[in-house]
Design a protein around this motif. Structure first.
Motif, PDB file in Angstrom:
ATOM      1  N   SER A   1      37.428  49.542  52.839  1.00  0.00           N
ATOM      2  CA  SER A   1      36.183  48.984  53.371  1.00  0.00           C
ATOM      3  C   SER A   1      35.771  49.723  54.640  1.00  0.00           C
ATOM      4  O   SER A   1      36.608  50.034  55.482  1.00  0.00           O
ATOM      5  N   PRO A   2      34.467  50.001  54.805  1.00  0.00           N
ATOM      6  CA  PRO A   2      34.021  50.695  56.015  1.00  0.00           C
ATOM      7  C   PRO A   2      33.890  49.771  57.226  1.00  0.00           C
ATOM      8  O   PRO A   2      33.817  50.254  58.359  1.00  0.00           O
ATOM      9  N   GLU A   3      33.836  48.458  57.002  1.00  0.00           N
ATOM     10  CA  GLU A   3      33.703  47.523  58.121  1.00  0.00           C
ATOM     11  C   GLU A   3      34.192  46.141  57.684  1.00  0.00           C
ATOM     12  O   GLU A   3      34.257  45.836  56.480  1.00  0.00           O
TER      13      GLU A   3
ATOM     14  N   ASP B   1      35.175  41.241  53.789  1.00  0.00           N
ATOM     15  CA  ASP B   1      35.089  39.793  53.520  1.00  0.00           C
ATOM     16  C   ASP B   1      34.256  39.532  52.272  1.00  0.00           C
ATOM     17  O   ASP B   1      34.612  38.697  51.433  1.00  0.00           O
ATOM     18  N   ASN B   2      33.140  40.251  52.125  1.00  0.00           N
ATOM     19  CA  ASN B   2      32.298  40.061  50.949  1.00  0.00           C
ATOM     20  C   ASN B   2      33.051  40.427  49.666  1.00  0.00           C
ATOM     21  O   ASN B   2      32.957  39.721  48.655  1.00  0.00           O
TER      22      ASN B   2
ATOM     23  N   ALA C   1      37.627  36.684  44.554  1.00  0.00           N
ATOM     24  CA  ALA C   1      37.986  35.282  44.307  1.00  0.00           C
ATOM     25  C   ALA C   1      37.112  34.683  43.217  1.00  0.00           C
ATOM     26  O   ALA C   1      37.580  33.895  42.379  1.00  0.00           O
ATOM     27  N   THR C   2      35.826  35.065  43.202  1.00  0.00           N
ATOM     28  CA  THR C   2      34.931  34.576  42.147  1.00  0.00           C
ATOM     29  C   THR C   2      35.424  35.014  40.775  1.00  0.00           C
ATOM     30  O   THR C   2      35.361  34.260  39.791  1.00  0.00           O
ATOM     31  N   TRP C   3      35.913  36.239  40.705  1.00  0.00           N
ATOM     32  CA  TRP C   3      36.465  36.755  39.440  1.00  0.00           C
ATOM     33  C   TRP C   3      37.718  35.999  39.026  1.00  0.00           C
ATOM     34  O   TRP C   3      38.034  35.876  37.849  1.00  0.00           O
ATOM     35  N   GLY C   4      38.425  35.476  39.988  1.00  0.00           N
ATOM     36  CA  GLY C   4      39.613  34.692  39.689  1.00  0.00           C
ATOM     37  C   GLY C   4      40.872  35.207  40.359  1.00  0.00           C
ATOM     38  O   GLY C   4      41.926  34.559  40.279  1.00  0.00           O
ATOM     39  N   GLY C   5      40.780  36.379  40.991  1.00  0.00           N
ATOM     40  CA  GLY C   5      41.950  36.906  41.697  1.00  0.00           C
ATOM     41  C   GLY C   5      43.165  37.067  40.804  1.00  0.00           C
ATOM     42  O   GLY C   5      44.295  36.778  41.226  1.00  0.00           O
ATOM     43  N   HIS C   6      42.957  37.531  39.560  1.00  0.00           N
ATOM     44  CA  HIS C   6      44.066  37.634  38.602  1.00  0.00           C
ATOM     45  C   HIS C   6      45.111  38.674  39.003  1.00  0.00           C
ATOM     46  O   HIS C   6      46.250  38.618  38.533  1.00  0.00           O
ATOM     47  N   ILE C   7      44.719  39.596  39.846  1.00  0.00           N
ATOM     48  CA  ILE C   7      45.626  40.662  40.295  1.00  0.00           C
ATOM     49  C   ILE C   7      45.632  40.669  41.818  1.00  0.00           C
ATOM     50  O   ILE C   7      44.571  40.498  42.447  1.00  0.00           O
TER      51      ILE C   7
ATOM     52  N   ARG D   1      33.936  48.660  43.738  1.00  0.00           N
ATOM     53  CA  ARG D   1      33.048  47.532  43.466  1.00  0.00           C
ATOM     54  C   ARG D   1      33.440  46.959  42.111  1.00  0.00           C
ATOM     55  O   ARG D   1      34.094  47.634  41.308  1.00  0.00           O
ATOM     56  N   LEU D   2      33.049  45.768  41.862  1.00  0.00           N
ATOM     57  CA  LEU D   2      33.369  45.118  40.594  1.00  0.00           C
ATOM     58  C   LEU D   2      32.228  45.360  39.614  1.00  0.00           C
ATOM     59  O   LEU D   2      31.118  44.859  39.792  1.00  0.00           O
ATOM     60  N   ASN D   3      32.525  46.175  38.599  1.00  0.00           N
ATOM     61  CA  ASN D   3      31.560  46.452  37.541  1.00  0.00           C
ATOM     62  C   ASN D   3      32.327  46.659  36.243  1.00  0.00           C
ATOM     63  O   ASN D   3      33.544  46.451  36.185  1.00  0.00           O
TER      64      ASN D   3
END
Length: 719
Positions: free
Chosen positions: A621-623, A628-629, A635-641, A596-598
């Motif tokens: 991912s389990p499903e 997708d989420n 993408a919101t973070w910017g997809g820098h990597i 997760r992003l933290n």
């Protein structure tokens, strides 16, 4: 200046002195040459050498935080070298500090490596410490001989005197032989080093296996016999035999973990007390016998259960020979003496053998003159003390002294087995952890192994001394036989003055020791000696397997990249096994598993991104919906990597990550893949169970795959 014939000859096995540096041996000449060649190929930028800190600056002092300046953690010795202070060596966790306080309470403050010489023992302390096993064995050795003879009836007990005379001859031969061993091998290691040097590695391992069994059984037999002396005087304690014996082993372990000098000072007094008590018993007993003209008292009529024959005599000889256990202790412990080590050791050995012969002869003679026979509920020594001192406190003094010395006779094994394991570890026949010297300059791992092994055997045999003695003689006399046979070869190879006379002495000792060995192995096989007969080759096999493993590791990690003729088939050069030995050859790929992003994840991504190397984020991912989420958040973070998501239908996390990473490495063998895991570090130990230990689980899953590194970036919490 030339060497006198009375000076020790050079130790052919090297100088096995005890040193903490043994864990970090120096590089060979071949490895140094290879290191020089590899260093010439290295290319690093100036930024690598431009440090942002001063390695020896005052900033290494811990922060005072407004309080008085704390003690420094490190003291500069010279350029490029610091010395860690006690403050730096203390563990900085609550449990570590608690464990440190317990260790200091039980063992005392740690000793520096410079204290090694001060911790050695003078002769007056070394004598009782190293002689306790040998001298205490007279409390059960003569009785073991009579236990066999009485099987042929009370009339056979008269053979105890000629058998004792033969045993005295054996004691002299073996004692003189070990005096020669101490002189020829002044650095210690006794039978193991002698047999390895003169008869070959396998003979050395056979001697070592016999000694290992000897020392473990020394603890079990001595402690059991000591408890038996107590229960003979206080029969109400018989139900507590095993707990008492285990408690004594624990006390011996703690005392020896405190260091050589402390253990010697603690355990010396009981041996001297035993010597005074038994010498007094023999003296008074002989005076009483002289008053009646040395006329033997007829023993109680005992029916024969076996016919008197050569086999019974040989069995009695072999059982009585257990009085010699511990005679090799000095040759194994030469390094514990103060300088000149070998000379002091030989003096102590001479005293020990003289006292052994006096005590053994005196007790055997008094048993015969007083017509004593073995009983199941009372030791012969206790019977003799009752007869000699029917009134007064002397009986209790003798029993107390006997119990103490028997209990503490195991200390000889605690002195010698760790050193034997040290020498074997130096030769790569046992795990290298036995090279480690503990806080108090004791070989702690060997001490702990001995205590645990002896406790297991003692419990397994129900604390019965006579059940353990058949195992005892085989291991002891295997080492005696190989040591003295090795000394014959030693003198033949190094033909100094008087070598024939010395070889003859060793030959007599080897022949008599071999008689005891074969007799004990054959006649006591069904009674338990089969354990030793099988254990010795098993220990040799295991030692060879350990050596084979260390040889392979040494060849695989050698800096000399030329293929060694000793390298096992199928193994190539070091460059084929590890493709990157210079920085410019390394091609990096960093992989960051993200759940997760933290803050912990972003801290890890920032660290990896700052390195400027190719990086891939990996999400399990389990499903499909969750994947997708997560991609939307990325993408919101910017997809820098770059991000790769893997769906795991059965919700397994660690194994898919491990398989993905290992498959990438398999397909791209030129890559060095570093898996960097975000790691949350909690404040209290109990909180760890509330969090996944992802980094540790991944490390276990990937440890067998080459070219993959698992690291973590910690985020510390104070909650």
């Amino acid at each position: 200046m030339g060497r006198s014939e009375h000076d020790p000859e050079p130790d052919q096995g090297g100088s096995p002195t005890f040193s903490p540096s043994a864990e970090l041996p120096p590089l060979s000449a071949e490895d140094l040459a290879a290191l020089r060649r590899l260093g010439e190929r290295w290319q690093v930028s100036d930024a690598v050498r431009a440090l942002p800190v001063d390695p020896q600056a005052d900033e290494l002092r811990p922060s005072a935080g407004g309080a008085p300046a704390p003690a420094p953690l490190f003291l500069p010795d010279r350029a490029g070298q610091l010395t860690a202070t006690a403050a730096a060596e203390r563990r900085d966790t609550p449990e570590g500090r608690a464990a440190g306080r317990v260790r200091r309470l039980l063992l005392g403050r740690p000793l520096s490596s410079a204290s090694t010489l001060r911790e050695r023992m003078p002769k007056v302390v070394a004598l009782p410490v190293l002689a306790s096993d040998l001298l205490s064995s007279v409390a059960y050795g003569p009785e073991a001989m009579l236990v066999i003879l009485v099987l042929a009836g009370s009339g056979a007990l008269g053979l105890s005197l000629p058998i004792a005379a033969a045993l005295v001859l054996l004691m002299l031969a073996v004692g003189i032989s070990y005096r020669q061993t101490v002189q020829a091998y002044p650095h210690g290691a006794g039978s193991y080093l002698v047999a390895s040097d003169s008869l070959g590695p396998r003979a050395g391992l056979a001697a070592a296996a016999g000694l290992i069994l000897d020392y473990v059984l020394t603890v079990a037999v001595s402690v059991t016999a000591g408890v038996a002396a107590i229960t003979s005087a206080l029969p109400a304690l018989v139900p507590y035999t095993i707990p008492m014996a285990l408690a004594v082993i624990g006390l011996l372990l703690t005392g020896n973990l405190r260091g050589i000098r402390v253990a010697g000072n603690i355990f010396a007094a009981p041996t001297y007390l035993f010597l005074v008590a038994i010498v007094g018993l023999i003296a008074v007993g002989l005076v009483q016998a002289a008053a009646r003209g040395f006329t033997p008292t007829a023993p109680p009529a005992t029916p024969a259960v076996e016919g008197l024959g050569l086999l019974v005599v040989m069995r009695a000889f072999a059982s009585g020979a257990t009085s010699m256990t511990g005679i090799e202790a000095v040759s194994n412990a030469v390094p514990v003496f103060r300088p000149v080590e070998w000379r002091n050791a030989r003096t102590v050995l001479t005293w020990m053998v003289g006292m052994l012969i006096f005590l053994f002869t005196g007790l055997t003679l008094l048993f015969h003159l007083n017509g004593l026979v073995p009983r199941s509920n009372e030791t012969l020594l206790s019977q003799l003390a009752h007869v000699t001192f029917p009134h007064g406190p002397w009986y209790w003094i003798i029993q107390a002294a006997t119990a103490l010395v028997l209990l503490l006779a195991a200390n000889t094994a605690f002195n010698d087995l760790p050193r034997l394991l040290y020498f074997m570890a130096r030769d790569s026949y046992v795990p290298r952890r036995f090279l480690h010297i503990g806080d108090r300059l004791a070989l702690s791992n060997g001490l702990i192994l001995l205590a645990v092994a002896a406790a297991v055997i003692l419990v397994a045999f129900g604390g019965r001394t006579h059940s353990l003695i058949p195992l005892y003689a085989v291991g002891v006399f295997l080492a005696f036989t190989l040591s003295q046979t090795g000394m014959i070869n030693h003198w033949r190879r190094h033909r100094g003055p008087g070598w024939r006379r010395r070889a003859i002495i060793n030959g007599v000792g080897a022949a008599l020791s071999a008689v005891v060995l074969v007799t004990a192995a054959v006649t006591k096989f069904a009674a338990g000696a089969w354990v030793v007969v099988l254990a010795v080759p098993l220990l040799i096999f295991l030692s060879l397997r350990v050596r084979r493993h260390y040889d392979r590791v040494r060849h695989a990690l050698s800096l000399d990249t030329t293929t060694s003729p000793e390298r096992p088939s199928g193994e190539g050069s070091i460059e084929e096994q590890t493709p990157a030995v210079v920085p410019q050859q390394v091609r990096h790929l960093f992989i960051v598993p993200v759940a997760r992003l933290n803050q912990a994840t972003l801290r890890t991504l920032a660290y990896v991104g700052s390195l400027g190397q190719p990086t891939l984020a990996l999400h399990i991912s389990p499903e499909p919906g969750e994947a997708d989420n997560f991609r939307g958040q990325w993408a919101t973070w910017g997809g820098h990597i770059p991000l790769e998501t893997i769906q795991s239908p059965h919700r397994v996390i660690i194994q898919p990550v491990a398989e993905y990473v290992s498959t990438l490495r398999l397909r791209h063998a030129d890559l060095t893949i570093t898996v960097v895991v975000p790691d949350v570090v909690v404040e209290h130990p109990w909180q760890r169970v509330l969090h996944y230990r992802t980094e540790q689980r991944l490390r276990r899953a990937l440890r067998r795959h080459p070219g993959i590194i698992v690291a973590n970036v910690p985020t510390h919490l104070s909650v």
